[in-house]
Design a protein around this motif. Structure first.
Motif, PDB file in Angstrom:
ATOM      1  N   ILE A 266      85.254   7.438 -19.119  1.00 27.55           N
ATOM      2  CA  ILE A 266      86.082   8.517 -19.036  1.00 27.55           C
ATOM      3  C   ILE A 266      85.529   9.362 -18.030  1.00 27.55           C
ATOM      4  O   ILE A 266      84.303   9.936 -18.597  1.00 27.55           O
ATOM      5  CB  ILE A 266      86.551   9.111 -20.514  1.00 27.55           C
ATOM      6  N   PRO A 267      86.391  10.031 -17.029  1.00 26.75           N
ATOM      7  CA  PRO A 267      85.710  11.013 -16.314  1.00 26.75           C
ATOM      8  C   PRO A 267      85.806  12.349 -16.997  1.00 26.75           C
ATOM      9  O   PRO A 267      86.638  12.552 -18.095  1.00 26.75           O
ATOM     10  CB  PRO A 267      86.680  11.193 -15.210  1.00 26.75           C
ATOM     11  N   ARG A 268      84.799  13.220 -17.136  1.00 25.89           N
ATOM     12  CA  ARG A 268      84.414  14.382 -17.768  1.00 25.89           C
ATOM     13  C   ARG A 268      83.686  15.591 -17.082  1.00 25.89           C
ATOM     14  O   ARG A 268      82.993  15.344 -16.140  1.00 25.89           O
ATOM     15  CB  ARG A 268      83.448  14.003 -18.887  1.00 25.89           C
ATOM     16  N   GLY A 269      83.910  16.549 -17.551  1.00 27.09           N
ATOM     17  CA  GLY A 269      83.442  17.945 -17.078  1.00 27.09           C
ATOM     18  C   GLY A 269      83.474  19.096 -18.244  1.00 27.09           C
ATOM     19  O   GLY A 269      84.306  19.074 -19.066  1.00 27.09           O
ATOM     20  N   TYR A 270      82.182  19.698 -18.506  1.00 29.14           N
ATOM     21  CA  TYR A 270      82.008  20.492 -19.789  1.00 29.14           C
ATOM     22  C   TYR A 270      81.891  19.827 -21.099  1.00 29.14           C
ATOM     23  O   TYR A 270      81.991  20.401 -22.249  1.00 29.14           O
ATOM     24  CB  TYR A 270      83.294  21.466 -19.808  1.00 29.14           C
ATOM     25  N   GLN A 271      81.765  18.646 -20.905  1.00 26.09           N
ATOM     26  CA  GLN A 271      81.395  17.830 -22.057  1.00 26.09           C
ATOM     27  C   GLN A 271      79.923  17.973 -22.723  1.00 26.09           C
ATOM     28  O   GLN A 271      78.907  18.429 -21.905  1.00 26.09           O
ATOM     29  CB  GLN A 271      81.548  16.272 -21.885  1.00 26.09           C
ATOM     30  N   SER A 272      79.702  17.731 -23.825  1.00 25.29           N
ATOM     31  CA  SER A 272      78.365  17.948 -24.395  1.00 25.29           C
ATOM     32  C   SER A 272      78.004  16.254 -24.482  1.00 25.29           C
ATOM     33  O   SER A 272      78.690  15.469 -24.622  1.00 25.29           O
ATOM     34  CB  SER A 272      78.171  18.490 -25.635  1.00 25.29           C
ATOM     35  N   SER A 273      76.621  16.152 -24.611  1.00 20.80           N
ATOM     36  CA  SER A 273      75.969  15.078 -24.954  1.00 20.80           C
ATOM     37  C   SER A 273      74.981  15.172 -25.787  1.00 20.80           C
ATOM     38  O   SER A 273      74.256  16.055 -26.044  1.00 20.80           O
ATOM     39  CB  SER A 273      75.650  13.876 -23.603  1.00 20.80           C
ATOM     40  N   ALA A 274      74.507  13.810 -26.556  1.00 14.94           N
ATOM     41  CA  ALA A 274      73.331  13.943 -27.441  1.00 14.94           C
ATOM     42  C   ALA A 274      72.526  12.568 -27.492  1.00 14.94           C
ATOM     43  O   ALA A 274      73.022  11.647 -27.271  1.00 14.94           O
ATOM     44  CB  ALA A 274      73.806  14.450 -28.669  1.00 14.94           C
ATOM     45  N   ALA A 275      71.367  12.636 -27.718  1.00 14.65           N
ATOM     46  CA  ALA A 275      70.242  11.655 -27.858  1.00 14.65           C
ATOM     47  C   ALA A 275      70.484  10.727 -29.262  1.00 14.65           C
ATOM     48  O   ALA A 275      70.692  11.778 -30.003  1.00 14.65           O
ATOM     49  CB  ALA A 275      68.824  11.967 -27.655  1.00 14.65           C
ATOM     50  N   LEU A 276      70.502   9.774 -29.315  1.00 20.00           N
ATOM     51  CA  LEU A 276      70.790   9.074 -30.452  1.00 20.00           C
ATOM     52  C   LEU A 276      69.364   8.557 -31.138  1.00 20.00           C
ATOM     53  O   LEU A 276      68.241   8.615 -30.458  1.00 20.00           O
ATOM     54  CB  LEU A 276      71.599   8.007 -30.330  1.00 20.00           C
ATOM     55  N   SER A 277      69.399   8.244 -32.492  1.00 21.47           N
ATOM     56  CA  SER A 277      68.140   7.842 -33.003  1.00 21.47           C
ATOM     57  C   SER A 277      67.460   6.498 -32.567  1.00 21.47           C
ATOM     58  O   SER A 277      66.615   6.115 -32.637  1.00 21.47           O
ATOM     59  CB  SER A 277      68.577   7.635 -34.579  1.00 21.47           C
ATOM     60  N   ASN A 278      68.531   5.599 -31.850  1.00 17.55           N
ATOM     61  CA  ASN A 278      67.944   4.502 -31.273  1.00 17.55           C
ATOM     62  C   ASN A 278      67.801   4.470 -29.562  1.00 17.55           C
ATOM     63  O   ASN A 278      67.503   3.708 -29.142  1.00 17.55           O
ATOM     64  CB  ASN A 278      69.125   3.527 -31.292  1.00 17.55           C
ATOM     65  N   GLY A 279      67.741   5.844 -29.275  1.00 24.03           N
ATOM     66  CA  GLY A 279      67.328   6.151 -27.762  1.00 24.03           C
ATOM     67  C   GLY A 279      68.451   6.314 -27.045  1.00 24.03           C
ATOM     68  O   GLY A 279      68.222   6.302 -25.526  1.00 24.03           O
ATOM     69  N   GLN A 280      69.728   5.806 -27.591  1.00 24.10           N
ATOM     70  CA  GLN A 280      70.739   5.803 -26.392  1.00 24.10           C
ATOM     71  C   GLN A 280      71.636   7.274 -26.335  1.00 24.10           C
ATOM     72  O   GLN A 280      70.978   8.196 -26.967  1.00 24.10           O
ATOM     73  CB  GLN A 280      71.902   4.806 -26.799  1.00 24.10           C
ATOM     74  N   ILE A 281      72.315   7.480 -25.378  1.00 19.56           N
ATOM     75  CA  ILE A 281      73.008   8.661 -25.303  1.00 19.56           C
ATOM     76  C   ILE A 281      74.588   8.788 -25.598  1.00 19.56           C
ATOM     77  O   ILE A 281      75.139   7.733 -25.053  1.00 19.56           O
ATOM     78  CB  ILE A 281      72.807   9.342 -23.720  1.00 19.56           C
ATOM     79  N   SER A 302      70.096   2.577 -21.974  1.00 21.71           N
ATOM     80  CA  SER A 302      69.464   2.546 -20.569  1.00 21.71           C
ATOM     81  C   SER A 302      68.907   1.045 -20.616  1.00 21.71           C
ATOM     82  O   SER A 302      68.716   0.654 -19.456  1.00 21.71           O
ATOM     83  CB  SER A 302      68.138   3.407 -20.681  1.00 21.71           C
ATOM     84  N   ALA A 303      68.909   0.245 -21.721  1.00 17.50           N
ATOM     85  CA  ALA A 303      68.283  -0.941 -21.654  1.00 17.50           C
ATOM     86  C   ALA A 303      69.329  -1.868 -20.912  1.00 17.50           C
ATOM     87  O   ALA A 303      68.837  -2.811 -20.291  1.00 17.50           O
ATOM     88  CB  ALA A 303      68.312  -1.401 -22.951  1.00 17.50           C
ATOM     89  N   THR A 304      70.728  -1.801 -20.915  1.00 22.67           N
ATOM     90  CA  THR A 304      71.568  -2.555 -20.486  1.00 22.67           C
ATOM     91  C   THR A 304      72.130  -1.836 -19.039  1.00 22.67           C
ATOM     92  O   THR A 304      72.910  -2.224 -18.353  1.00 22.67           O
ATOM     93  CB  THR A 304      72.794  -3.001 -21.299  1.00 22.67           C
ATOM     94  N   ASN A 305      71.721  -0.526 -18.944  1.00 20.61           N
ATOM     95  CA  ASN A 305      72.420   0.349 -18.098  1.00 20.61           C
ATOM     96  C   ASN A 305      73.802   0.304 -17.857  1.00 20.61           C
ATOM     97  O   ASN A 305      74.504   0.140 -16.732  1.00 20.61           O
ATOM     98  CB  ASN A 305      71.687  -0.271 -16.513  1.00 20.61           C
TER      99      ASN A 305
END
Length: 645
Positions: A266-281, A302-305
């Motif tokens: 989904i294209p986005r702007g002004y979204q927030s993101s957060a790191a997860l407990s398993n290292g994903q975003i 990041s493991a599967t990119n």
């Protein structure tokens, strides 16, 4: 490791009516006196008729008496014409006009906003600025509406501000690099944004020397203006969307290289993101660009990119009731990665939510922030991750053209998806929107900047006075004022030496006079003695590991007795949001002289994988220079999650 530099600090800008200014030359009708008359509608201009006096041109500001100073301010002409804007400059000081000492050099951006050139504090009566170039290379001209000076106070009881350091661009997003420099970026031009241009201008600020290095990021085909941003388990920056709304750009923490990541679903702007407990975003929201509405959650591995759409992580429950409609209602979520791959959404809507990122994702209501109203462009910071404590403050019911508020709340989260507890706290001293917050090593929360009435690209109604929230007393302390307005597009980050970096504001080209391509650094009072000298810092002499799994054991040796410890995750900040920063207080499990042993919290939802700053504080509350510790997810934790499915 960073070394703290004893810079003396600026808090007061003097634009004094009747300040005596002399210049190398002047055109008829635009005398030198115009640059010190306190009237922004008049200006000095170098001679261009009947003949042009070529560059360089100089101006001397007479302060009237020896004064303790650490900066010069420069207001370009305000008549809509840019001719004569000073570009490259040399600034010197003197007590007698016979002997001059160079205190700084640099270059001003070519717009009509007020400029600042800071330097280490000196006693001087005269300041001389020599214009070497015209900022727009339009001709052999120089001009100025006003010159002023910055008086350096000597009191350190409540901390002090650094000089104002110029930068070559106005920034809107920043994050901490391994080693302690600050990386920042704006858009495709130094002073404005607009359109998907496929590249971004950036600047790296050296917090020790106060110098900046500019670079263009074109490798990823991404104009990163107004993105989502998180630091991953390796400390690499994952920058998403913005003007090029589908793109992902990755700044590798080890090599420093920029790598094009996969397109978001989904294209986005002004979204927030957060790191997860398993290292994903995880990311959600973002209707500023890429179409409006339906910006449900997705996550990056990041493991599967690859990005995976989370159809059950619905954005609708976290929308505000913004008067601007969906364009604004899903902006800048207050997100906190937490236990079992959940994300807690604390605001800015009055409604709070839990988002699970497993499977197709899901959403569960977490109630409301007590009687809170929507708080767009307010702040939220996890100052005690071990106890699940989140402090929130300020914001406004709509993105713009409304009054800000000063409401504050304490949210305590536990095992998801349980409804958290919410307590109403004493309000901030000032109402604020577009402000920033930083958690300090001692757990106190530093709040700076903002406006009492929210208007993007405006310096009206600015709050120049920071305040400090104490979680023990739950009270606010008003701190010394900074010089530059820090509102829309401003940021703040904690540095490895315990100081606070602030920058940004504006980025609106010649359409406004509110671009702020500069940096100020605040040194909290814990860095000084009661008599104003630099405090002696405790030193971390050795550390048993610089990479440790959650639940692992860490042994630290110091040069002196330590009273308290904390880990603070590296921060990233844009548009009041810093979902990366969080503080985890540590208590030794064993102490042997000045050797301390710790067992890290065993939940990676508390200790998010990534780079953390380890601070040791002595009995006077003075922090050490931080050592960087990489926290990883343990293999046992990975196996346990697989077993649970």
């Amino acid at each position: 490791m960073l070394i703290f530099v004893n810079l003396l600090f600026l808090t007061i800008v003097h634009l004094v009516q009747g300040l005596n200014v002399t210049t190398s030359d002047a055109n008829s009708g635009n005398p030198a006196s115009n640059a010190g008359d306190g009237n922004a509608t008049t200006f000095w201009h170098s001679q261009y008729s009947p003949t042009v006096v070529p560059l360089p041109h100089w101006a001397i500001v007479d302060l009237g008496a020896d004064t303790f100073i650490n900066g010069l301010s420069y207001l370009p002409r305000q008549d809509g014409n840019l001719n004569g804007n000073i570009g490259q400059y040399i600034i010197e000081t003197s007590t007698n006009t016979s002997t001059w000492t160079t205190v700084t050099t640099g270059a001003f951006m070519d717009d009509n906003s007020k400029k600042y050139a800071g330097f280490s504090a000196v006693t001087a009566r005269y300041i001389r600025i020599t214009a070497l170039t015209e900022a727009g290379n339009r001709g052999n001209w120089s001009s100025a509406a006003e010159f002023g000076y910055n008086a350096a106070p000597t009191s350190t009881n409540l901390g002090q501000w650094s000089p104002v350091y110029n930068q070559p661009i106005t920034i809107a997003a920043s994050y901490l690099l391994p080693g302690g420099n600050v990386f920042s970026f704006g858009s495709f031009k130094p002073d404005t944004f607009g359109g998907a241009n496929g590249f971004t201008l950036s600047v790296t600020f050296n917090a020790v020397t106060g110098t900046s290095t500019q670079a263009t990021i074109s490798q990823t085909g991404h104009d990163m203006f107004c993105p989502g941003m998180s630091l991953d388990a390796n400390g690499s920056a994952i920058v998403t969307g913005g003007d090029d709304a589908s793109n992902t750009s990755i700044n590798d923490a080890v090599t420093g290289d920029w790598i094009a990541g996969p397109l978001m679903n989904i294209p986005r702007g002004y979204q927030s993101s957060a790191a997860l407990s398993n290292g994903q975003i995880f990311t959600i929201g973002g209707s500023w660009s890429g179409g409006r509405g339906g910006k449900n959650g997705e996550k990056y591995d990041s493991a599967t990119n690859a990005w995976s759409l989370l159809s059950g992580a619905l954005v609708a429950p976290m929308l505000t009731a913004d008067a601007g409609g969906i364009f604004r209602q899903d902006n800048h979520g207050w997100l906190f990665g937490w236990k079992n791959e959940y994300v807690f959404q604390a605001g800015p809507s009055s409604a709070m939510n839990w988002y699970s990122t497993t499977g197709n994702g899901s959403q569960v209501s977490a109630g409301t922030r007590a009687a809170a109203v929507d708080s767009m462009s307010g702040i939220a910071v996890m100052y005690d991750a071990v106890a699940g404590k989140i402090f929130t403050a300020g914001g406004s019911t709509s993105y713009q053209d409304v009054d800000a508020h000063n409401e504050t709340y304490l949210i305590t989260i536990g095992t998801p998806p349980a409804v958290p507890t919410v307590a109403t706290l004493t309000s901030m001293t000032y109402t604020r929107a577009f402000h920033n917050s930083v958690v300090l090593p001692n757990g106190k929360v530093f709040i700076t900047g903002g406006q009492t009435y929210a208007v993007p690209f405006s310096d009206l109604n600015s709050i120049f006075t920071p305040e400090l929230w104490d979680p023990v007393t739950q009270t606010f302390t008003v701190l010394p004022a900074h010089v530059v307005p820090r509102n829309y597009h401003s940021i703040a980050l904690l540095l490895l030496d315990g100081r606070v970096y602030t920058s940004g504001g504006g980025l609106c080209g010649t359409k406004c006079g509110t671009n702020h391509p500069d940096v100020e650094i605040y040194s909290p009072s814990y860095l000084f003695t009661s008599t104003g000298e630099l405090a002696t810092r405790p030193v971390i002499s050795s550390i048993s590991a610089t990479s440790i799994a959650v639940g692992g054991t860490l042994t630290v040796v110091t040069d002196s007795e330590i009273s308290s410890w904390s880990l603070i995750r590296y921060g990233s900040a844009t548009h009041t949001v810093n979902t990366d920063q969080r503080r985890a207080p540590l208590t030794p499990t064993a102490t042997d002289g000045t050797t301390y042993t710790f067992v890290l919290p065993s939940d990676s939802g508390i200790m998010l994988p990534g780079l953390w700053m380890l601070f040791a504080l002595n009995s006077a509350g003075v922090p050490s220079l931080a050592e960087t510790v990489k926290v990883t997810v343990s293999e046992q934790s990975k196996v346990r999650k697989l077993e649970l499915g």
